[in-house]
Design a protein around this motif. Structure first.
Motif, short mmCIF file in Angstrom:
data_model
loop_
_atom_site.label_atom_id
_atom_site.label_comp_id
_atom_site.label_asym_id
_atom_site.label_seq_id
_atom_site.Cartn_x
_atom_site.Cartn_y
_atom_site.Cartn_z
N MET A 1 26.44 -34.46 2.45
CA MET A 1 25.90 -33.48 1.51
C MET A 1 25.00 -32.47 2.22
O MET A 1 25.03 -31.28 1.95
CB MET A 1 25.14 -34.20 0.41
CG MET A 1 24.44 -33.26 -0.57
SD MET A 1 23.58 -34.15 -1.87
CE MET A 1 22.77 -32.81 -2.69
N ILE A 5 25.40 -28.41 2.06
CA ILE A 5 24.39 -27.53 1.48
C ILE A 5 23.88 -26.54 2.51
O ILE A 5 23.64 -25.38 2.22
CB ILE A 5 23.21 -28.37 0.90
CG1 ILE A 5 23.70 -29.10 -0.36
CG2 ILE A 5 22.02 -27.48 0.57
CD1 ILE A 5 22.66 -30.00 -0.97
N VAL A 186 18.09 -26.37 -3.01
CA VAL A 186 19.29 -25.53 -3.10
C VAL A 186 18.97 -24.23 -3.83
O VAL A 186 18.30 -24.26 -4.87
CB VAL A 186 20.43 -26.27 -3.83
CG1 VAL A 186 21.68 -25.38 -3.91
CG2 VAL A 186 20.77 -27.58 -3.12
N VAL A 194 27.60 -26.89 -6.19
CA VAL A 194 27.19 -28.26 -5.85
C VAL A 194 27.70 -29.22 -6.93
O VAL A 194 28.23 -30.30 -6.63
CB VAL A 194 25.65 -28.36 -5.74
CG1 VAL A 194 25.20 -29.81 -5.58
CG2 VAL A 194 25.15 -27.53 -4.55
N GLN A 199 28.45 -33.13 -5.80
CA GLN A 199 27.40 -33.46 -4.83
C GLN A 199 26.14 -33.84 -5.60
O GLN A 199 25.53 -33.00 -6.25
CB GLN A 199 27.14 -32.26 -3.93
CG GLN A 199 28.37 -31.77 -3.19
CD GLN A 199 28.80 -32.72 -2.09
OE1 GLN A 199 27.98 -33.32 -1.43
NE2 GLN A 199 30.10 -32.85 -1.90
N VAL A 203 22.87 -32.56 -11.36
CA VAL A 203 22.55 -31.24 -10.81
C VAL A 203 21.92 -30.40 -11.93
O VAL A 203 22.46 -30.33 -13.04
CB VAL A 203 23.81 -30.52 -10.28
CG1 VAL A 203 23.43 -29.18 -9.67
CG2 VAL A 203 24.53 -31.39 -9.25
#
Length: 277
Positions: A1, A5, A186, A194, A199, A203
């Motif tokens: 991940m 990112i 992020v 994402v 991921q 989120v």
């Protein structure tokens, strides 16, 4: 991940660099009939497009500059390339002013609220998140209290007693039975990707970026913040003193009008809500 990112962040910086190549000499028009506003694509620019013909009837020629991030609109305002921007809420603006003392900005008026949502491809509620699960968040301290309040209201965590929810940070969590890992690393515009790439266990995505990515901010999230007494209304931001200019007052009046409120309600179906003024 982490690698994935990092790649996204690099791409974001490239876009930012390209988008910010204008010079401070490209100032907003001083013509009395022209008004230049920097705005996020969705829903801000769409709302401004709806307001454009109404303002035209009032003798104001509205020009919209679409920005793809949360940095350029304030830089454009500071360098006088635009007359106003429309993308941020007061807590975010306050954090920007704290980090940039040279910025002398104020709110000219609140327009709408975008309830922030928490998305997951694996789980149906916050209480279903696993032990040690990862929650991916936007890299903005000003949003942490807003997000953590949702988890607290759902009984998943507890924040330090007496802490102002608007100012709360990850470090203010005092009870976290699931030992969730909150990763505020992020850039906001990358969060839909994402989520789509699965991921993280959950989120957190701002409604404007969710809409822009084809998500439904009403139906898709597993949790959505309350809109009652919500302090995160998106505002028209101007340089201090300009809030009293006639064309700025006209802009705010039109955006707060029944006609624009009805447009927001009809188009966004609850994903965006007009302020109750």
């Amino acid at each position: 991940m982490k690698k994935w990112i990092t790649g996204l962040a690099a791409s974001s910086l490239l876009v930012l660099g390209l988008a910010g190549c204008g010079t401070s000499n490209d100032s907003a028009s001083s013509d009395n009939d022209k008004l230049v506003v920097s705005a996020s694509n969705v829903p801000h620019a769409e709302i401004l497009e709806e307001a454009k013909p109404i303002l035209k009837k009032k003798g104001i020629d509205l020009e919209i500059e679409v920005a793809q991030d949360y940095i350029i609109p304030n830089k454009a305002l500071a360098t006088k390339r635009v007359d106003a921007n429309y993308f941020q809420h007061v807590p975010y603006l306050n954090s920007v002013l704290k980090d940039n003392p040279s910025y002398k900005f104020v709110s000219a008026g609140a327009i709408h609220v975008e309830p922030i949502g928490i998305y997951s491809k694996k789980y149906k509620s916050l209480k279903d998140l696993p032990q040690g699960g990862t929650v991916v968040m936007r890299d903005a301290v000003s949003e942490q209290g807003r997000i953590l309040s949702i988890f607290e209201q759902q009984g998943v965590i507890k924040l330090k007693k007496g802490v102002d929810k608007v100012d709360a940070q990850i470090k203010d969590i005092v009870d976290n039975p699931k030992k969730l890992k909150f990763k505020a690393n992020v850039e906001a515009g990358l969060l839909p990707q994402v989520y789509k790439n699965d991921q993280g266990d959950a989120v957190v995505i701002n409604a404007n970026y969710a809409l822009d990515a084809g998500l439904d901010p009403v139906k898709d999230p597993i949790a959505v913040e309350s809109t009652k007494d919500n302090p995160y209304a998106n505002i028209i931001t101007v340089r201090k003193g300009d809030e009293n200019k006639k064309k700025i007052k006209e802009l705010v009046a039109v955006l707060q009008s029944k006609e624009i409120k009805d447009f927001i309600k009809e188009k966004y179906k609850g994903a965006v809500l007009p302020v109750s003024k």
